[in-house]
Design a protein around this motif. Sequence first.
Motif: not given
Lengths: 333, 333
Positions: A52-53, A56, A60, A62-64, A89, A92, A94-96, A117-118
Motif C-alpha cells: 500500500i505504500v 499511496s 498521492k 494514503t487513505r488515512s 473504518i 475504509d 485508517h486513523t493515526i 506521512k501524507q
Amino acid sequence: MKTVTISDVATHAKVSKSTVSHYLNRRYDSMRENTKQRIEEAIETLGYQPNIVARSLKLKSTRSIGVIVANILHNFTTEVVRAIEDACISSDYHTIICNADDDPLKEKHYIEMLRAKQVDGLIIFPTGNNRDLYQQMLNARYPVVFLDRTVEDISIPSILLDNLQASKLAVEHFVEQGYRRIGIITTSIINHITPRIERIKGYEKAMSEQGLPIIDNYVRTSKSTDIQQAMADLLKLDEPPQAILAGNDLVLIEILKYVKQHGLRIPEDLAVIGIDDVSFASFYTPAITTIAQPTFEIGKRGAEALLKKINQKDVEDYGNFRFEPELKIRDSV
Amino acid sequence: MKTVTISDVATHAKVSKSTVSHYLNRRYDSMRENTKQRIEEAIETLGYQPNIVARSLKLKSTRSIGVIVANILHNFTTEVVRAIEDACISSDYHTIICNADDDPLKEKHYIEMLRAKQVDGLIIFPTGNNRDLYQQMLNARYPVVFLDRTVEDISIPSILLDNLQASKLAVEHFVEQGYRRIGIITTSIINHITPRIERIKGYEKAMSEQGLPIIDNYVRTSKSTDIQQAMADLLKLDEPPQAILAGNDLVLIEILKYVKQHGLRIPEDLAVIGIDDVSFASFYTPAITTIAQPTFEIGKRGAEALLKKINQKDVEDYGNFRFEPELKIRDSV
DNA sequence: CTGAAAGCGCTTACAG
DNA sequence: CTGAAAGCGCTTACAG
C-alpha cells in the motif's frame, strides 16, 4: 523470504504488470476470463499481498487521516476517538491518533509529522497555540476540522458542544431543586480553552437569568492537582456554595475524592453535577447527575465532515456545528 | 498549491537531489558549509516537507507498528495502548491502533491490512482464532509479539500477567478476612481467552490450598450482558457465596450495578475484589479492593520487545514474560 | 565534495 | 483485450 511484488505475479501469470494492476483494482470490464483466472491463481500460489505504500506514493493518497487530541486522559476524548475510528473504518480509512498532551509544541510536531506521512486530512482538538500553522493549512486548502474547541479568527470549522446550554441545564436543575449558592470549578483557562471558557460564561449567564448573584469566589479555575485545594477554599468561605458544577470528568473525580476524604454527604452537604457522563455515574453512591455530551455523534460528525472535505475539495464550510447536551438526572442533587 | 519535492529544493539550491538527500539525512561529513546553507535556505523559502511515504517505499520501513487489541472497551487495554504509544514515540515509531472487537475475522482483516500498509511489526492481543495466520507470520520471521494472552502451540512470545497469582492474592485476602464461601465471575471462556481461563484455574488452586471446597456453582462465566443474571443465580443458592472475585473491570461494574440495584451492602452482604484497578476504585463508596496489573510496564515491555525484534532480526525469544499483580487493599472486603 | 543513475512497487494514459 | 513506458518522491552505491 523475498517479498513478492506485482512483477512476480505478472511473470507467473504470463501477463504484464499493467494487467495485474487492472485486476487488483477490479477493472474487469474487458478482461478475458482466462487471464483473470491465471492472475488469481498466481496471486494465490505466490501469496501476493499488495504494497500500500507504493500505491499511496503513486496515488498521492494514503487513505488515512490523523487525529491529534489535546489530552487523551479525558473520557470524552476516548469516546470521541472511538467514534471517529469507527466512522473512518467503515469508509475504509485508517486513523493515526496522537496525543498532544496539552502541549502546543507537541501538537506542532505531530501536525508536521502526520503531514509528512501524507495523511489525507487532520482532525484536531486544538491547543490553540499554533495559529500560524492552522492558518497555513487553511491557505494550502489542506483538509482539517477542529473538534471540541474553536480557535478565534481561524475559519476552520469546528464540531463541539453547546457549552452555554450545558451550564444552563445544570444551573437550572440546581435552582429547581432549591439551591441558590452554586459554584463552578473548571481546569485552567490560561490557554483560552473553548469549553472551559464557555462553560463559565454559560454558568454566569444562567445565574443571572435565574436572578442569582454571580459571586467571583464561587468560580474557580485551577489545574487538576490543585482542585482539592480549590474545594477546601470554597468550603472555607463564610457562605460556602451548597452546590457545585464540575467542568469536566477530571474535575468531578477530584471533587468526589475530596468529598469522600472529608466525610461529606452528597447531596445533603453538597450537591454535585458533572459535565461529561462518566462511566461510573449510574452506579456510584449516590448516582451522579450529569450533563452528557453526545460523544459518539460528535466523533462521527467530525469524521464525516473531514472525509467530505477530502473527497470533494472545496466543499463549502458550514461553520461550526454545535451538539446539544443532555441532563441526566440521578441522585447527586 | 503544488507540493514541493526534493527536486525543487535541488534546483533552487543549485545542487543535485543526492546532495539534498544527504543533507536531509544529516550526512554532513564532507559537505561544504556553503552547500549546506544554500540547501537550508532553499528548504526554508520553499517550505519543503519531506514525503515519508516515498522514503518508506525506498527504505522498506515505515517506522510504524500496528497494534491490534481484542477489545478496546477494557480499561486495561486503554492503559496498555497508551504505554505502547509512549514507548514507540520516544523511539520515533508511530502506532496504528485497531480494535478487533473480539472478532477473529476482523483481526484477520486488520493483520492483512496493516501488513499491506507495511508496518514494521505487530503487537496483538490475540483472539486466538487465526492460528494459520499467526504461524505464517512466524514462519516469515515477521516481527510480532502477543500481549495479555497466549496462543497454544504458537511460539510467539507473550507479555502478560501472572494470572494464577492474581487469583491467589484475592482468595488469600478473602480468607484472611474470614470469608469461606467465595465465588468468581468472568466473561465468556468459549474462546479459551488466556486470562479468564488462568484466573479461574488460579482461583481453584488457591481455594484448594486454603483447604476450601471448590463448588462448581460458585464459578460463573457469562457474557457481559448476562452477568446481572449470573449474580441473581449465585445469590439465589441455598448457601450463596459471601465474597465474589470479579474477573475483570467490566465484570466488576456489572456486579456493582447489581449490588446497588438490589440494595446490598458491601462488604456486609457481599465482599468484592476486582481484578484490574478501575479508575473509581479509590473514591467509590466503599472503596474497592482490587488486584492491579502494572499496565504501564506491560505496554512498555511489549513495545520494547517488538522494537528489539524489528531492529535486530533473529534476536532469540525469551518465551513469555509474566508481570506480578498487586493487591490494593481498600474497603470492599 | 557532489552528481548521474537505478530502483523501491505501484498506477494509468495511451497505443495497438 | 493487453502491454510498454513514464512517473510518484525518495535513497544510495558508485564514480569522478
